[in-house]
Design an enzyme around this catalytic site. Structure first.
Site, PDB file in Angstrom:
ATOM      1  CE  LYS A  67       6.208  23.638   0.181  1.00 21.91           C
ATOM      2  NZ  LYS A  67       4.832  23.919  -0.216  1.00 21.91           N
ATOM      3  CD  GLU A 105       2.214  22.691   1.503  1.00 18.59           C
ATOM      4  OE1 GLU A 105       3.283  22.022   1.053  1.00 18.59           O
ATOM      5  OE2 GLU A 105       1.923  23.830   1.026  1.00 18.59           O
ATOM      6  CB  CYS A 155       5.519  26.472  -2.596  1.00 21.18           C
ATOM      7  SG  CYS A 155       4.052  27.535  -2.361  1.00 21.18           S
ATOM      8  CG  ASN A 164       4.736  19.547  -2.010  1.00 21.20           C
ATOM      9  OD1 ASN A 164       5.016  19.413  -3.256  1.00 21.20           O
ATOM     10  ND2 ASN A 164       4.113  20.543  -1.503  1.00 21.20           N
ATOM     11  CD  GLU A 172       3.488  23.567  -3.895  1.00 21.44           C
ATOM     12  OE1 GLU A 172       3.005  24.483  -4.126  1.00 21.44           O
ATOM     13  OE2 GLU A 172       3.755  23.045  -2.658  1.00 21.44           O
ATOM     14  CG  ASN A 218      -0.230  24.896  -6.087  1.00 21.18           C
ATOM     15  OD1 ASN A 218      -1.362  24.911  -6.818  1.00 21.18           O
ATOM     16  ND2 ASN A 218       0.710  24.157  -6.400  1.00 21.18           N
TER      17      ASN A 218
END
Lengths: 321, 321
Positions: free
Chosen positions: A129, A148, A174, A112, A52, A199
């Site tokens: 994501k 995020e 993730c 993302n 990612e 991550n």
């Protein structure tokens, strides 16, 4: 390899990355990715899973404006000039890949994102994501941020499944891996392999969770999800200490049996590979996880009817004992 | 215990059973259950989880007519005269329990059922197994049968959650634990503790699966499901060799962290206990698994719209790369 084994064996590589520091240029990062792509190809892989947000440090840990984040960390096109050497190497070697990055759309939206690239180095799929962790406010007392929810919108493409290299492949990113809905949405579309990058900070900023549980949770959700959905999983970390902020490693390839068949042993750039047997997943799908025979969607309605947890439903009369 | 700790600590016991052979009477079985209930109470538990189909041998392994099965193995009422000593002991000791049995309804329907019994020995809840494994045809070449689809109907009560002893408790049975929909349906109703019994043959009759994976799968689905749903789990096996047919043990109590906090070490009658901390689940529900903040039900619709796995959905234009 015989024709028979070629039909159901697949050379999968996971390319774990060590840290990307603030001072590292995209060109330097892409050079590392190209090296790992070459190693994967030499080891008979035809697909490589990268992490990612692979091209930069994990920037959601820093408080900044959206404009600053866009300026430094987002990609306006994929591929672009910085990343082109990776696409060139992929075309030369005939190796497809998954790559995570921060996407800025033409109309200024931020996601993302991960792309799926075929053996001709063509982008054939994009996933954004869905399960964004963290917060959107500044937490000055926390050792780092997890922004995020500030820098990205929730992904708007669902959980698609693509056919590439004659395999049904799904993607997630993730935190998506902690949510069983992610995997089930793809196994219901006959995904055989699901790939993801991550991550994952080693410290939980929300409460004092023992550090070893961060890796443990990563393991148990991948193992159970591979099993419950009869899929192979390839999961690639960006890990180690980025400018002092540590993230877990443990990149792995997990079989539909739930067994870990390959695992990174350090926290640096490291390629792991396996010749995965796609028939193993078929066996599970025909028996214990034959969805058509065993699932009862009428009794699962709450999964889509509620977002948050709420009160127990009124009991059917016979459930009252 | 102080009032504060009483409010969030709960004494949970899991009563694993060794084999119940064909020759064993219900009276003999109930005597064993009463002994374990007394041990659990002495160890400060106020709730005991007994296995699935706890009163008889795991009869779906034998080919017979439905009428024969009903005559030998089903209960027409719960409690009934054979089981009354367990209810009497529960009332005397103030200990609630979960008990699995084969249920024959007044109108002749057959379910694989569990009851939830409160500290006054009153049946306050009933769950009927949704995910029935196995087959309904005779497999004369198999070493044993797995005829749950012949002897039982699919449960028709959904996945209710009951409040008992000031805790939100959900129930499921055996194979239900392999299906993430089971757990999510209850955690969306704020379940804090989910209890289950199981009879899991050590051999897979459908294909040559390594025997050790049977216990491994049991472990990973309980650990991941406890974590993903922020619930405590108490899981009770009937295990060991019933007239030569071996079943796995590994009864356990699993925390919302996914950690196994108590585990049976043999394949005989064995009580395991833990003073579980319900605040641990709350912590997970407030952060990583704050469903209201992180779930996206609009993107999970396939989970209820499809039963079996099918073709990949048409790709949204932006997902085409």
């Amino acid at each position: 390899m015989t024709q028979t084994s070629r039909a159901r064996k697949f050379g999968l590589a996971v390319a774990q990355m060590g840290p990307v520091h603030l001072a590292d240029s995209r060109q330097a990062v892409v050079k590392r990715l190209v090296e790992m792509l070459r190693e994967a190809a030499a080891r008979q892989a035809t697909f490589v899973v990268f992490p990612e947000l692979a091209l930069t440090t994990f920037f959601p840990r820093y408080w900044m404006t959206e404009e600053e984040a866009v300026e430094r960390y987002f990609e306006r096109a994929m591929p672009n000039a910085d990343v082109q050497p990776l696409f060139d190497a992929a075309r030369e070697l005939g190796v497809g890949f998954y790559l995570g990055y921060a996407e800025l759309t033409a109309d200024g939206r931020r996601f993302n994102t991960a792309v799926l690239v075929d053996r001709a180095a063509k982008v054939v799929g994009k996933y954004r994501k869905v399960h964004l962790p963290g917060h959107d406010d500044h937490k000055p007392d926390a050792p780092f941020q997890h922004l995020e929810k500030k820098f990205f919108e929730v992904g708007n493409l669902g959980f698609p499944v693509w056919n590439t290299q004659d395999i049904n492949v799904g993607m997630c990113i993730c935190n998506d891996r902690r949510w069983p809905e992610t995997w089930r949405s793809m196994s219901l579309q006959s995904a055989e392999l699901i790939v993801l990058g991550y991550n994952t900070p080693s410290w939980n900023i929300h409460w004092t969770e023992p550090v070893h549980l961060r890796t443990f949770h990563h393991e148990i959700v991948l193992q159970a999800s591979a099993y419950q959905n009869a899929v192979w999983i390839g999961a690639a970390a960006k890990c180690g200490s980025e400018d002092g902020f540590h993230m877990i490693g443990s990149s792995m390839i997990v079989a539909p049996s739930g067994e870990i068949v390959a695992r990174a042993s350090g926290e640096e750039d490291e390629v792991i590979t396996a010749q995965i047997d796609l028939d193993l997943g078929t066996t599970f799908r025909q028996h214990v996880f034959n969805f058509a025979k065993h699932r009862s969607p009428d009794q699962y309605r709450l999964i889509v009817e509620r977002t948050g947890a709420g009160e127990p439903l009124p009991l059917p009369p016979e459930a009252r004992g």
